[in-house]
Design an enzyme around this catalytic site. Structure first.
Site, PDB file in Angstrom:
ATOM      1  N   GLU A 117       0.830  -1.194   0.000  1.00  0.00           N
ATOM      2  CA  GLU A 117       0.000   0.000   0.000  1.00  0.00           C
ATOM      3  C   GLU A 117       0.867   1.247   0.000  1.00  0.00           C
ATOM      4  O   GLU A 117       2.097   1.176   0.114  1.00  0.00           O
ATOM      5  CB  GLU A 117      -0.946  -0.006   1.215  1.00  0.00           C
ATOM      6  N   HIS A 239      -9.003   9.860   4.016  1.00  0.00           N
ATOM      7  CA  HIS A 239      -8.773   8.760   3.079  1.00  0.00           C
ATOM      8  C   HIS A 239      -9.090   9.274   1.677  1.00  0.00           C
ATOM      9  O   HIS A 239     -10.136   9.895   1.460  1.00  0.00           O
ATOM     10  CB  HIS A 239      -9.651   7.555   3.416  1.00  0.00           C
ATOM     11  N   ARG A 285      -1.069   8.899   1.808  1.00  0.00           N
ATOM     12  CA  ARG A 285      -2.466   9.313   1.725  1.00  0.00           C
ATOM     13  C   ARG A 285      -2.662  10.825   1.712  1.00  0.00           C
ATOM     14  O   ARG A 285      -3.565  11.331   1.045  1.00  0.00           O
ATOM     15  CB  ARG A 285      -3.255   8.710   2.891  1.00  0.00           C
ATOM     16  N   HIS A 346     -10.930  10.161   7.850  1.00  0.00           N
ATOM     17  CA  HIS A 346     -10.732   8.724   8.026  1.00  0.00           C
ATOM     18  C   HIS A 346     -10.063   8.337   9.330  1.00  0.00           C
ATOM     19  O   HIS A 346     -10.431   7.345   9.950  1.00  0.00           O
ATOM     20  CB  HIS A 346      -9.898   8.206   6.856  1.00  0.00           C
ATOM     21  N   ARG A 381      -0.440   9.173   9.167  1.00  0.00           N
ATOM     22  CA  ARG A 381      -0.403   7.728   9.414  1.00  0.00           C
ATOM     23  C   ARG A 381      -0.159   6.964   8.121  1.00  0.00           C
ATOM     24  O   ARG A 381      -0.815   7.182   7.115  1.00  0.00           O
ATOM     25  CB  ARG A 381      -1.719   7.256  10.032  1.00  0.00           C
TER      26      ARG A 381
END
Length: 540
Positions: A117, A239, A285, A346, A381
């Site tokens: 990811e 997100h 992100r 998110h 994060r």
């Protein structure tokens, strides 16, 4: 209905991955109560799709995972916390496997399938298809329901923490909580030697969120009111890809799609991420969310598109059954069509300041999971580090509680909740109106891109709202919506104050007035006027 008094060794407020992991690690030696705002299978853990990051492959390394996390955190991660978490990753995954979590395996062998990811340099995301949170949560729920030492209280929402002087140490300690019992419409008293906040994050402070309605920052707000420091609340992760459809609610389209080659596209079918970052769709992100937000505003578009239809249909169906099924409900076949997506709030990277045992500033109060600030996430994060943090810190807190519980006296009996001077409200429209207004101005003024003027407007509005909410809270019976609204207003104030203090752009906090990074990376730590610690708290 007359309220009741409950006494346990340990009180866990929250029933997600962090809370249930802690409960199972203590249940053999202590009498434990677990409070759940709704049913046990509600909450953010259930909806987590992507997976859990851990070093499980010989081609990967602890140092690589640490470096990736530090890079994603934009200079604000606490390296000691990152190392503490990453080094315990493999053992945490093995514990989940031992509990019975069924992770996806390779087609051609016994090894687990690992995906990649954004922000990760290796394939290290262990998963259960695209419904990892549900697999983990289901397994843990089945375990806690069978354990005789665990008392489970569904539809119970904590109102405020209880404190009292400790006769041994001379300090103030946490001794429990007032809890609204939604089943009986009354406020009960729960007391314990150790109290743990595992209430999740606060993304429902924003109008658009991938989180369930329960993510109202209850634990953070309660800890602040009880005198605990709060850190880095300006870093709210959006997100990049939530399904855009008027009837879809808050459905997150897992980042694993981009990890497996999905492309982000403009309405005309053009890819755009390479213009923002050389890593393209696999950038962290915050970068992807800002890029999507920028293009949507530039084009005046309601959404952009995530396209994995160039992959074989069998591959898509096998790896992303949940996303495929959900999209089909709205007439979108992801094996043939691009998915309309928008960014949505998110994850809360800040929270209650804790050490490596999950201890807060207030004696006998712990915080774990998204409620806490461990220093792991920094200013942004990295994908799939959150469930890892839940398990690692829950286990660490359990070890500390097990070692010290025998030296803690049972708390003195607290007074019952006093509702003799309040009445039932006939104006609940005030709650729904304020709830809507709060989330809208937070989205408009304190969202993905911020300015000083927007933050000043938000500051003015939150002061007015809090005055109205406090007046309402003082005069009427409490209920679920009022409790959550009171907490969300507190969270909004903490986010706005933190954002006002940060005179730079870093990670998830992007300011048009201060577009560059400061040369010195500092946490934003807010200290309440009733600061609980008797001496300055030092991270271990």
């Amino acid at each position: 209905m007359r309220s009741r008094h409950h006494l346990h060794d340990v009180l866990i407020i929250g029933s997600g991955a962090a809370g249930l992991t802690l409960a199972l690690n203590l249940a053999d030696t202590a009498k434990v109560a677990v409070l759940s705002k709704g049913a046990l299978n509600e909450g953010s853990t259930w909806f987590a799709q992507g997976g859990i990051a851990a070093v499980l492959d010989d081609n990967d390394s602890i140092e690589a995972h640490i470096e990736d996390t530090l890079n994603a955190g934009a200079g604000l991660c606490h390296e000691s916390s990152v190392r503490f978490t990453v080094e315990r990753g493999k053992a945490a995954i093995q514990w989940l496997i031992d509990q019975g979590v069924s992770f996806t395996k390779q087609q051609d062998g016994p090894d687990y399938h690992l995906t990649k990811e954004g922000g990760h340099s290796h394939r290290r995301i262990i998963h259960s298809a695209d419904a990892t949170g549900r697999a983990v949560h289901t397994t843990l729920i089945e375990k806690v329901q069978k354990h005789e030492n665990l008392d489970l209280f569904e539809h119970h929402i904590a109102v405020d923490l209880l404190t009292q002087p400790d006769t041994r140490s001379g300090k103030v300690r946490c001794s429990g909580a007032y809890v609204y019992n939604r089943n009986q419409d009354c406020v009960d008293v729960f007391q314990a030697k150790a109290v743990i906040l595992a209430t999740g994050g606060a993304s429902k402070v924003y109008l658009y969120s991938s989180n369930p309605d329960s993510a109202s920052g209850d634990g953070i707000a309660m800890a602040w009111r009880a005198g605990c420091r709060i850190a880095n609340m300006e870093f709210n992760q959006f997100h990049p890809t939530c399904l855009y459809h008027p009837k879809a609610g808050s459905f997150l389209v897992t980042e694993a799609l981009r990890g497996e080659g999905a492309h982000l596209k403009l309405p005309n079918g053009e890819r755009f991420m390479q213009r923002f970052d050389e890593r393209g769709e696999l950038a962290p992100r915050d970068i992807v969310a800002r890029a999507i937000d920028h293009e949507m505003k530039r084009l005046g578009s309601d959404c952009l598109y995530l396209d994995i239809s160039h992959k074989p249909a069998e591959f898509i169906s096998e790896h992303f059954p949940t996303v495929k099924a959900r999209c089909l409900e709205f007439g979108i076949d992801i094996t043939k069509q691009a998915i309309p997506v928008v960014p949505a709030a998110h994850y809360t990277c800040g929270g209650v300041v804790v050490n490596h045992h999950g201890q807060t500033d207030l004696d006998q109060l712990y915080a774990i999971g998204e409620t806490s600030f461990t220093g792991l996430h920094g200013a942004n994060r990295m994908a799939s580090n959150s469930l890892l943090e839940c398990v690692v810190y829950a286990q660490a807190a359990a070890e500390h509680i097990a070692e010290t519980l025998g030296n803690i006296d049972a708390p003195g009996k607290a007074p019952a909740w006093d509702d003799s001077r309040v009445t039932n409200s006939d104006e609940d429209v005030v709650i729904s109106h304020n709830w809507d207004e709060l989330r809208r101005f937070m989205w408009d003024y304190v969202g993905i891109v911020r300015t000083r003027k927007r933050l000043e407007r938000a500051t003015h509005r939150i002061k007015l709202l809090q005055k109205e909410i406090q007046e309402y809270y003082s005069n009427y019976q409490v209920g679920n919506d009022l409790i959550e609204l009171r907490n969300l207003a507190m969270i909004a104030e903490l986010i706005i104050r933190s954002a006002m203090e940060r005179k730079e752009s870093r990670g998830l906090h992007y300011s048009l007035d201060h577009p560059n990074n400061s040369s010195i990376a500092r946490d934003t730590i807010l200290v309440p006027t009733n600061f609980a610690a008797q001496e300055i708290f030092v991270r271990s």
